[in-house]
Every structure is written in C-alpha cells, then in structure tokens.
Design a protein around this motif. Structure first.
Motif, PDB file in Angstrom:
ATOM      1  N   PHE A 102      24.376   5.190 -22.911  1.00 34.97           N
ATOM      2  CA  PHE A 102      23.322   5.047 -23.754  1.00 34.97           C
ATOM      3  C   PHE A 102      22.839   3.648 -23.999  1.00 34.97           C
ATOM      4  O   PHE A 102      21.657   3.367 -23.795  1.00 34.97           O
ATOM      5  N   THR A 103      23.845   2.701 -23.736  1.00 36.69           N
ATOM      6  CA  THR A 103      23.606   1.338 -23.739  1.00 36.69           C
ATOM      7  C   THR A 103      22.870   0.704 -22.693  1.00 36.69           C
ATOM      8  O   THR A 103      22.392  -0.265 -22.485  1.00 36.69           O
ATOM      9  N   ASP A 104      23.364   1.265 -21.278  1.00 36.13           N
ATOM     10  CA  ASP A 104      22.972   0.691 -20.280  1.00 36.13           C
ATOM     11  C   ASP A 104      21.378   0.592 -20.104  1.00 36.13           C
ATOM     12  O   ASP A 104      20.545  -0.407 -19.896  1.00 36.13           O
ATOM     13  N   PRO A 105      20.551   1.708 -20.552  1.00 35.15           N
ATOM     14  CA  PRO A 105      19.199   1.851 -20.444  1.00 35.15           C
ATOM     15  C   PRO A 105      18.620   0.768 -21.475  1.00 35.15           C
ATOM     16  O   PRO A 105      17.630  -0.084 -21.387  1.00 35.15           O
ATOM     17  N   ILE A 106      19.432   0.787 -22.674  1.00 35.39           N
ATOM     18  CA  ILE A 106      18.932  -0.061 -23.995  1.00 35.39           C
ATOM     19  C   ILE A 106      19.101  -1.586 -23.391  1.00 35.39           C
ATOM     20  O   ILE A 106      18.292  -2.223 -23.631  1.00 35.39           O
ATOM     21  N   PHE A 155      14.734  -6.669 -20.312  1.00 34.93           N
ATOM     22  CA  PHE A 155      13.339  -6.505 -19.923  1.00 34.93           C
ATOM     23  C   PHE A 155      12.496  -7.030 -20.820  1.00 34.93           C
ATOM     24  O   PHE A 155      11.704  -8.231 -20.344  1.00 34.93           O
ATOM     25  N   ALA A 156      12.546  -6.871 -22.113  1.00 30.59           N
ATOM     26  CA  ALA A 156      11.809  -7.171 -23.332  1.00 30.59           C
ATOM     27  C   ALA A 156      12.000  -8.840 -23.368  1.00 30.59           C
ATOM     28  O   ALA A 156      11.087  -9.513 -23.604  1.00 30.59           O
ATOM     29  N   ASP A 157      13.079  -9.270 -23.178  1.00 27.71           N
ATOM     30  CA  ASP A 157      13.539 -10.641 -23.405  1.00 27.71           C
ATOM     31  C   ASP A 157      12.747 -11.507 -22.485  1.00 27.71           C
ATOM     32  O   ASP A 157      12.121 -12.390 -22.330  1.00 27.71           O
ATOM     33  N   ARG A 158      12.809 -10.834 -21.128  1.00 34.32           N
ATOM     34  CA  ARG A 158      11.980 -11.815 -20.016  1.00 34.32           C
ATOM     35  C   ARG A 158      10.607 -11.680 -20.128  1.00 34.32           C
ATOM     36  O   ARG A 158       9.867 -12.531 -19.901  1.00 34.32           O
ATOM     37  N   VAL A 159      10.169 -10.708 -20.590  1.00 31.03           N
ATOM     38  CA  VAL A 159       8.696 -10.323 -21.053  1.00 31.03           C
ATOM     39  C   VAL A 159       8.439 -11.400 -22.116  1.00 31.03           C
ATOM     40  O   VAL A 159       7.489 -12.294 -21.778  1.00 31.03           O
ATOM     41  N   GLY A 160       9.310 -11.696 -22.911  1.00 36.22           N
ATOM     42  CA  GLY A 160       9.107 -12.468 -24.138  1.00 36.22           C
ATOM     43  C   GLY A 160       9.092 -13.949 -23.572  1.00 36.22           C
ATOM     44  O   GLY A 160       8.256 -14.739 -24.141  1.00 36.22           O
ATOM     45  N   GLN A 161       9.721 -14.041 -22.371  1.00 33.94           N
ATOM     46  CA  GLN A 161       9.818 -15.602 -21.958  1.00 33.94           C
ATOM     47  C   GLN A 161       8.564 -15.688 -20.918  1.00 33.94           C
ATOM     48  O   GLN A 161       8.263 -16.789 -20.457  1.00 33.94           O
ATOM     49  N   GLY A 162       7.780 -14.719 -20.767  1.00 30.94           N
ATOM     50  CA  GLY A 162       6.484 -15.010 -19.968  1.00 30.94           C
ATOM     51  C   GLY A 162       6.818 -14.302 -18.491  1.00 30.94           C
ATOM     52  O   GLY A 162       5.737 -14.448 -17.892  1.00 30.94           O
ATOM     53  N   ASP A 163       7.728 -13.664 -18.400  1.00 34.91           N
ATOM     54  CA  ASP A 163       7.732 -13.234 -16.654  1.00 34.91           C
ATOM     55  C   ASP A 163       7.289 -11.834 -16.905  1.00 34.91           C
ATOM     56  O   ASP A 163       7.970 -10.639 -17.230  1.00 34.91           O
ATOM     57  N   ARG A 189       9.830  -5.263 -13.364  1.00 31.29           N
ATOM     58  CA  ARG A 189       9.568  -3.623 -13.934  1.00 31.29           C
ATOM     59  C   ARG A 189      11.009  -2.868 -14.477  1.00 31.29           C
ATOM     60  O   ARG A 189      11.844  -3.354 -13.944  1.00 31.29           O
ATOM     61  N   VAL A 190      10.729  -2.025 -15.331  1.00 29.62           N
ATOM     62  CA  VAL A 190      11.984  -1.282 -15.882  1.00 29.62           C
ATOM     63  C   VAL A 190      12.152  -0.133 -14.631  1.00 29.62           C
ATOM     64  O   VAL A 190      11.203   0.467 -14.263  1.00 29.62           O
ATOM     65  N   THR A 191      13.456  -0.091 -14.262  1.00 28.67           N
ATOM     66  CA  THR A 191      14.006   0.843 -13.311  1.00 28.67           C
ATOM     67  C   THR A 191      14.617   1.993 -13.663  1.00 28.67           C
ATOM     68  O   THR A 191      15.067   2.896 -12.968  1.00 28.67           O
ATOM     69  N   ILE A 192      14.524   2.324 -15.156  1.00 31.30           N
ATOM     70  CA  ILE A 192      15.195   3.545 -15.536  1.00 31.30           C
ATOM     71  C   ILE A 192      14.275   4.741 -15.065  1.00 31.30           C
ATOM     72  O   ILE A 192      13.145   4.772 -15.412  1.00 31.30           O
ATOM     73  N   LEU A 234      10.171   5.670 -22.331  1.00 29.59           N
ATOM     74  CA  LEU A 234      10.055   4.174 -22.987  1.00 29.59           C
ATOM     75  C   LEU A 234       9.916   3.386 -21.781  1.00 29.59           C
ATOM     76  O   LEU A 234       8.967   2.423 -21.826  1.00 29.59           O
ATOM     77  N   GLY A 235      10.620   3.329 -20.766  1.00 31.45           N
ATOM     78  CA  GLY A 235      10.656   2.611 -19.329  1.00 31.45           C
ATOM     79  C   GLY A 235       9.166   2.557 -18.916  1.00 31.45           C
ATOM     80  O   GLY A 235       8.571   1.455 -18.653  1.00 31.45           O
ATOM     81  N   ARG A 236       8.704   3.781 -18.779  1.00 34.42           N
ATOM     82  CA  ARG A 236       7.243   3.983 -18.195  1.00 34.42           C
ATOM     83  C   ARG A 236       6.415   3.196 -19.081  1.00 34.42           C
ATOM     84  O   ARG A 236       5.305   2.682 -18.608  1.00 34.42           O
ATOM     85  N   VAL A 237       6.397   3.504 -20.295  1.00 32.05           N
ATOM     86  CA  VAL A 237       5.460   3.016 -21.204  1.00 32.05           C
ATOM     87  C   VAL A 237       5.560   1.437 -21.300  1.00 32.05           C
ATOM     88  O   VAL A 237       4.310   0.654 -21.020  1.00 32.05           O
ATOM     89  N   PHE A 238       6.632   0.980 -21.228  1.00 36.50           N
ATOM     90  CA  PHE A 238       6.957  -0.498 -21.012  1.00 36.50           C
ATOM     91  C   PHE A 238       6.354  -1.075 -19.795  1.00 36.50           C
ATOM     92  O   PHE A 238       5.638  -1.993 -19.701  1.00 36.50           O
TER      93      PHE A 238
END
Ligand code: ADP
Length: 768
Positions: free
Chosen positions: A316-320, A326-334, A338-341, A350-354
């Motif tokens: 459960f937690t690996d994807p989370i 991913f969200a963190d790196r996006v937040g930092q501007g990177d 892309r999400v690899t799930i 969720l990964g695809r939407v992201f």
C-alpha cells in the motif's frame, strides 16, 4: 511516524491482539480445568483418607470397647481396686498379654487404677507409673476416647486409646491401649495420586492453639509432634485444617514455603485436621508445556504476521510513498519526472492523472517562463531607464543643491532685508541684513512675523494687521509694494523707527499659497533726499513765482499797449505770455506737490453743493472746451446731497480731470461728466473718447512727472503732475481713485468721496 509503519502496526494490532487473546483464553480455560481437576483429585484423596482414618479410629475404639467389657478384666480390676494383690495383678497381666498378641499395632496395654497408677501392663516397666497427669487417663475415666498422638509415659510417640472399666456402675479403673499409630500412619503416608511432591498431613491443635503434625510426613520422618506451625500463619493449609475448616486452597503456601494447591478435611471426633496437597509446579506441569507451546506459537506467528503485515503495508505504502515523493519534487519545481506506478488499481489511476497534470503544468510553466523572461527583459529595461533617470535626477539635485547654496548665500549677503514666512505668517527665513536692521536674531525663525515686527506710519501709529504688506499679500495673493513716497516704518527691537520700501510677494506653488517673501530696505536716506528735494522745489517754486508773476503783469501791460508794435512783435509777445503762463502753471503744480508732500496743506471742509461746484469748473473751462469744439455731456444725478468738502481742493480735482479729457481727445469729440450716489459714496467720472493710455504704461499713470508716450506726442508741454496731485487730494479726503482706458479708444477716470464728507486737517496753505 511513516505511513508504512503505521499501516504495519494497524495490521499487527488487528491480527496479533485477537491471536494473543485466543491463546490467553485457551490457556486460562485449560488452567481452570486443571485447577478443578487437581482440586477434585485432592478432595477425593483427602475424603478417602478422612474416611479411612475414621474407620481406623472406629476399629480401635471397637477393640477398646470389647476389652473394657471383658468380664474377667472387669472382675480382676474391681477386685484389685478393693484389695490389690499380686495374684490379681498377675491375672490381669495375663489377660492383657493375651489381648496384645491379637492386635499387632498395639505396643502396650495397661490398666490404671482410679488413682492413676498403672496396676497391670503388658510392659512390666510401666507397672506402678503414675499417669494421672496424662490427658488420655483423664478422658479415659469418662468414655472411650482416642487421644492425640503424644509421647506416652514411656516417652514414645503413641496413639493411646483409653476407656473406663466399669464394675457395678462404678469406674474401677482405666484401660489404656497404647498403639504405635502405624495404621493411622499407613493411611496418612499413602501418597497415591499425589505425584512426587504431594503429601497428606495429619495435624491437630495443641494447647497454645498452634498446629502440630501428628505423623511423620513424606519429606520429614521426624515431623510427628516435632513440627509445629504458629497459629498466625494463615496461608498454610495445616492451620486451616487444625482449625476445623474444610476448604480448597488453590494458592496456598506449605510449611516449607512452597506454593501449593491444597484441600483440608477435619475429623471432629479426634480433633484431627487432614491436608492433601501438591506443589503448584507439579500440579501445573501438564499445562506448562501447553504454555510453552502457546508462547512459541505466539512468537512464531507474531514474526510471521509482522512479515506479512510489513509486506502488505509496503504494497500500500510504496505507491503512496512514490506519489508523495513525486508531489514533493513537483512542489519543489521539478516537473520533469513521472510516476512509474503501472498497477491497475486506484494508485495506478492516480499515477496516470498525476503524470497528465504535471505534463500540463510543465507546458504552462514553459509558457509562463517565456512570458516572465519577456516581462523581466522589459522590467530590466525600465530599471535601466529609471537608474539613468535617477542618475540624471541626482545630478540635477546636486546642481539644485549647489544652486540653493548659492542662492542662500546670495540672499544672505544682499543688503536688503529678506524675510520669508509660511501662509500663516510664521517666519521661516530671515537674512542677516533683516536681522541687523530689526535688531533680532535667529530666535525669530518659527515665530509669528506679526509679533516679531512692529510696523507704524509716519506719525508712529501702528498699522493695523490687515493693512500690513505681508497680510495684504497673503489675503490678495498678489505682490504688494511700497515706494519712497509710501509711509511705512519698521521699528527695530531697540525701538528705532526707520522708513522702508518693500515688496511683499506671495509664494505660490501649484496654485496654492505656501508663504510670503518680504524684501525691504531702509529708505531713511532717500526720504531725507526726498524731503530736501521737496523743500528745494518748494523754495524754488516759491522764489520763481514772484518774478513770473511780475513778468505776467509786465506782459499784460505790454499787450495792452501793443498798438505801437508790429504784428510780428505782437506774436512774439503772445508766445512769451503763454510760455510764462505755462511756467506759472508748472511752478504752481510743483508748489502744490511740495505742499502736499510736506503735509502742510490744510483741509477745510464746508457744506458744499457738488453740482454747483461742477458747474463752476465747467464755467472756468468753457473757453478751453469751446476752443476744441468738444461736446461736454453733463450727467449729474438729482439726489446728490450737500456734503462737507474743501471747495478749492475738489475744484482742482474736477478741473484737472476735465482738462485732461479735453486735451487728450480729438476736436469735436464728446466728453461725459457724471456724478452719482453709489454704494454710500459719491462717484464721479469723466469719460472721453481720446487717445487712451497704452496698456504697459497704465501702472505709472499716477506717478509724479509721468507722461504716457502717446500723450507726449499729442501735447508736448504737459508736466505729468496733475494726476499725482488729484490722487493725493482724493485719498487724503477718504476716497479712492482709478481709471479704465483702451488705447486709441478713450479713457474714463473715476473717483469716490465719502457721503460723510472730508475730514478737516490743520495746515498752513492750500493749493493754488
Ligand atoms: P499732463 O496732463 O500734464 O501730462 P497729468 O498728470 O495730468 O499730466 O497726466 C499724466 C498723464 O496721464 C498724461 O501725460 C497722459 O499721458 C495721461 N492722461 C491723463 N489724462 C488722460 C486722458 N484723459 N486721456 C489719455 N491720457 C491721459
């Protein structure tokens, strides 16, 4: 706490707790079953032993009963009691010996007399021993009774059964059967069903109330009568047993301090307590292996559950975590990653939407960056321009600062006094000359000018605030200036009064009055020169008048006697006469001015009809008007009242104005002479259609000797003194004077007189 740890803990909680609870319940059930089994077993053993002991006891008592009812024994004892004899004793002895062989456990059978002395016994040594002090003798006198195990009269641990020997209803002796108690001991020392630690105890209470062991016990062969337990040890089952209690004790401690499970029983007939007990460690040994097994299972399954829950949590937690990182790196501007799930569950969606969102974001960001770069370039250019402007402004400011310093030094060093105030007449600047002239210092700055400066007229009367040049400039927002002729005097701090010529100018910024600047100079010298000049003019005019008058008379005589003169001589004579007249006029004017300026003119008002006065003036100028073909229009109102006027002075005023209108108008034109009452004053005006006054020369018209350029061409011989005299007369009469004029179109002169009339004034002369 990380989410996978949380999740793992939740799974552990949900699985391990029920598991351990089940284990606990299973163990508890087993234990309570075991408890009841053990108690049941102990209960059975104790009960059996109780009944067996009761049986033994009962059989001993039965044996005793048979003996005490033996007729030979009764007879022998009775005989002995009445007459003791060796024969008798031997008889009894035989009986006892015979009986002893029938019961193996009997150690000794004795008969005691009622006095307590043994009279016959299977043991020779016992004969004659006094046992009256032993319990078994005392109770034996009363009934068949098994006494406690005790040390008998031989010092051996025995169980003595005693009973009365009754003959003829009378106790003749006591039969004592002293047994080893082996039958009782055999019962007690049977440990069947009690494992390797269990035992049965037979106890009773001694005189002190303490508990005494009656038989040898499994682990202490010398316990009988030697092992005593204090009555206050209530956790020990023996204490309860000797107290007569029949109880089950799951958690007891035995005499040697070992935790035991025990059951107690009681035999009231003998006051014996029975304890059947087994050590807890042995009793629970069957479930110990079960507990060990449960513990092992608990640990093993705990480890397995931990591994499973960790793996489930990770799934459960690996994807989370990936999404979070991913969200963190996006937040930092990177935005490049892309999400690899790739799973088909919600995480995958969720990964695809992201990924789609970030891709869009990356696109917008690129556009934004392009725009920002564009704007930044524009802004940089603006900044560069601004910096350029700033540098230029700084240069200007530096220049201005320099200029300001220069101007300040300049103003500071000029000889005229300079005072600047704000729009409320507070001094904001005063230069050295002003300070020197007024005898003040820098302390005046910030104070009110009206307080710091006293302004008076030539008579020393303070000039009212509203008439002070500063205040006039503030209220009118126009420059106000005075000249040498004006009578403004400043009074210094030391009280020195000096005449000033000044210019008070409003300082206006953005159409707003921000202050007033007053530039003044001490004109004492000019005043003095002026006074001397006036005096000279007065003297010269005065002196010139006499010869001019003499010339006038001489010329009149010559004209009257001119018949002998040639026409040419007559012309010369007329020219000389008119020049002389002009000279007389000029001298008169000069004289009038010197009189006015020296203040020697007297004003002598009397009630005067202005209409008549006007007509007198017209009468005097009739010739002149007619000569030029001027039409004089009289426009005099009916309601002109009589007022106090100095006839001579006002005559001079009208004469001057009408004479000028005629002089500066073309022949044949019209002059309108009006008098009316307006706004509480008498308003007079003289209007012509003449040459007018050029715009730029209007301001000088009332000055002494001033003549407009066009007037000089039309009439070269004017003096420029008439209007000066007229204005002086009107103003000293309390009136005002002004004009309206358009060059080449005409001029109108106006003046007013107060209806209250002129004020009288002392003086030496009038004007001529
Ligand atoms: P004078 O007339 O002797 O020159 P005044 O003092 O009477 O002296 O007049 C001063 C000046 O005012 C004149 O020289 C003239 O320029 C101007 N002035 C006076 N009255 C008139 C008028 N009615 N029309 C045009 N200019 C006039």
């Amino acid at each position: 706490m990380k989410i996978n740890l949380k999740l793992a803990l939740i799974i552990l909680e949900l699985t391990l707790i029920p598991f351990f609870m089940m284990e606990f319940i299973a163990y508890s059930n087993s234990r309570s079953q075991l408890d009841s089994q053990i108690i049941g077993k102990l209960e059975a053993i104790a009960s059996i032993q109780k009944s067996r002991l009761e049986e033994v006891l009962q059989s001993n008592l039965s044996d005793l009963d048979i003996l005490t009812h033996d007729p030979d024994l009764i007879q022998g004892t009775a005989n002995y009691s009445t007459g003791p004899s060796a024969l008798n004793q031997g008889f009894l002895q035989d009986i006892l010996n015979k009986e002893k062989t029938s019961i193996s456990s009997i150690r000794e059978i004795s008969i005691a007399g009622v006095n307590g002395k043994i009279i016959a016994s299977t043991s020779k040594n016992s004969v004659g021993v006094d046992i009256s002090g032993f319990t078994y003798f005392q109770t034996g006198e009363i009934k068949n009774q098994a006494s406690d195990f005790s040390k008998d009269h031989n010092g051996l641990v025995s169980l003595t059964i005693s009973g009365p020997i009754i003959s003829g209803g009378k106790v003749v002796g006591v039969l004592l059967v002293n047994t080893t108690g082996s039958d009782v001991g055999a019962v007690v020392s049977s440990y069947d069903g009690l494992g390797s630690t269990g035992e049965t105890l037979l106890v009773t209470k001694n005189k002190n109330g303490d508990t005494v062991f009656l038989t040898p016990i499994r682990f202490d062969p010398n316990a009988a009568l030697n092992r005593i337990i204090s009555k206050d040890k209530t956790t020990i089952p023996s204490t309860h047993a000797s107290n007569g209690e029949e109880i089950n004790m799951l958690n007891a401690t035995d005499y040697s301090g070992i935790p035991v499970i025990a059951v107690t029983k009681y035999i009231p007939d003998a006051n014996w307590g029975i304890v059947a007990k087994i050590s807890q460690s042995e009793a629970y040994s069957p479930i110990k292996s079960m507990a060990d097994l449960l513990a092992f299972m608990g640990i093993a399954s705990g480890i397995i559950i931990i591994l499973i829950s960790a793996s489930v949590a990770r799934s459960f937690t690996d994807p989370i975590q990936e999404l979070t990182a991913f969200a963190d790196r996006v937040g930092q501007g990177d935005l490049s990653q892309r999400v690899t799930i790739k799973t088909r569950d919600e995480f995958g969606i969720l990964g695809r939407v992201f990924n789609q969102t970030v891709a869009k974001l990356q696109e917008s960001y690129r556009e934004l960056e392009a725009k920002v770069a564009e704007r930044t370039e524009a802004l940089s250019k603006n900044v560069r321009d601004l910096e350029e402007e700033k540098r230029a402004s700084l240069n200007i400011l530096e220049d201005l600062d320099l200029e300001k310093t220069k101007y300040e030094a300049l103003i500071e060093s000029i000889g005229d006094g300079v005072i600047a105030t704000d729009n409320e007449a507070k001094i904001i600047f005063i230069n050295s000359s002003a300070k020197k002239m007024l005898g003040v210092g820098l302390e005046t700055v910030g104070g009110s000018l009206n307080d710091a400066l006293l302004i008076v007229d030539k008579n020393g009367e303070p000039i009212p605030l509203e008439s002070r040049p500063f205040n006039i400039a503030i209220t009118t927002k126009k420059s106000f200036s005075t000249s040498v002729e004006s009578d403004y005097y400043y009074v210094s701090k030391e009280g020195k009064k000096f005449p000033v010529a000044l210019v008070a100018s409003p300082i206006v910024s953005n159409n707003r009055l921000i202050g007033v600047i007053d530039i003044f100079r001490d004109i004492s010298h000019e005043k003095e020169v002026d006074r001397m000049k006036t005096e000279f003019v007065s003297l010269a005019s005065h002196q010139l008048r006499t010869p001019l008058t003499a010339i006038k008379w001489g010329l009149e005589i010559l004209v009257n006697e001119s018949e002998n003169l040639t026409p040419r001589q007559k012309t010369y004579l007329n020219d000389i006469d008119s020049s002389n007249e002009r000279m007389i006029d000029l001298v008169n004017s000069l004289l009038n001015i010197s009189r006015i300026e020296s203040g020697r003119i007297m004003i002598n008002p009397v009630p005067t009809n202005i209409v008549k006065l006007a007509n007198d003036v017209i009468g005097k100028l009739k010739m002149e008007i007619a000569k030029k073909g001027i039409t004089l229009v009289l426009n005099i109102a009916d309601n002109i009242p009589e007022i106090n006027l100095d006839y001579n002075l006002i005559f001079n005023v009208y004469q001057n104005l009408i004479s000028n209108a005629v002089s500066y108008s073309p022949s044949g034109s019209k002059v309108v002479f009006s008098i009316e009452v307006k706004d509480g004053e008498i308003l007079s005006s003289v209007k012509d259609s003449g040459i007018g006054i050029p715009e730029d020369e209007k301001k000088h018209i009332f000055e002494k000797f001033y003549r407009a350029s066009n007037a000089k061409q039309v009439r070269p011989d004017g003096s420029g003194l008439g209007l000066y005299i007229v204005k002086s007369i009107v103003e000293s009469s309390g009136g005002k004077m002004w004009f309206e004029s358009v060059a080449d179109q005409g001029t109108t002169f106006f003046f007013t007189l107060p209806l209250s009339g002129m004020k009288p004034k002392e003086g030496q002369v009038t004007i001529s």
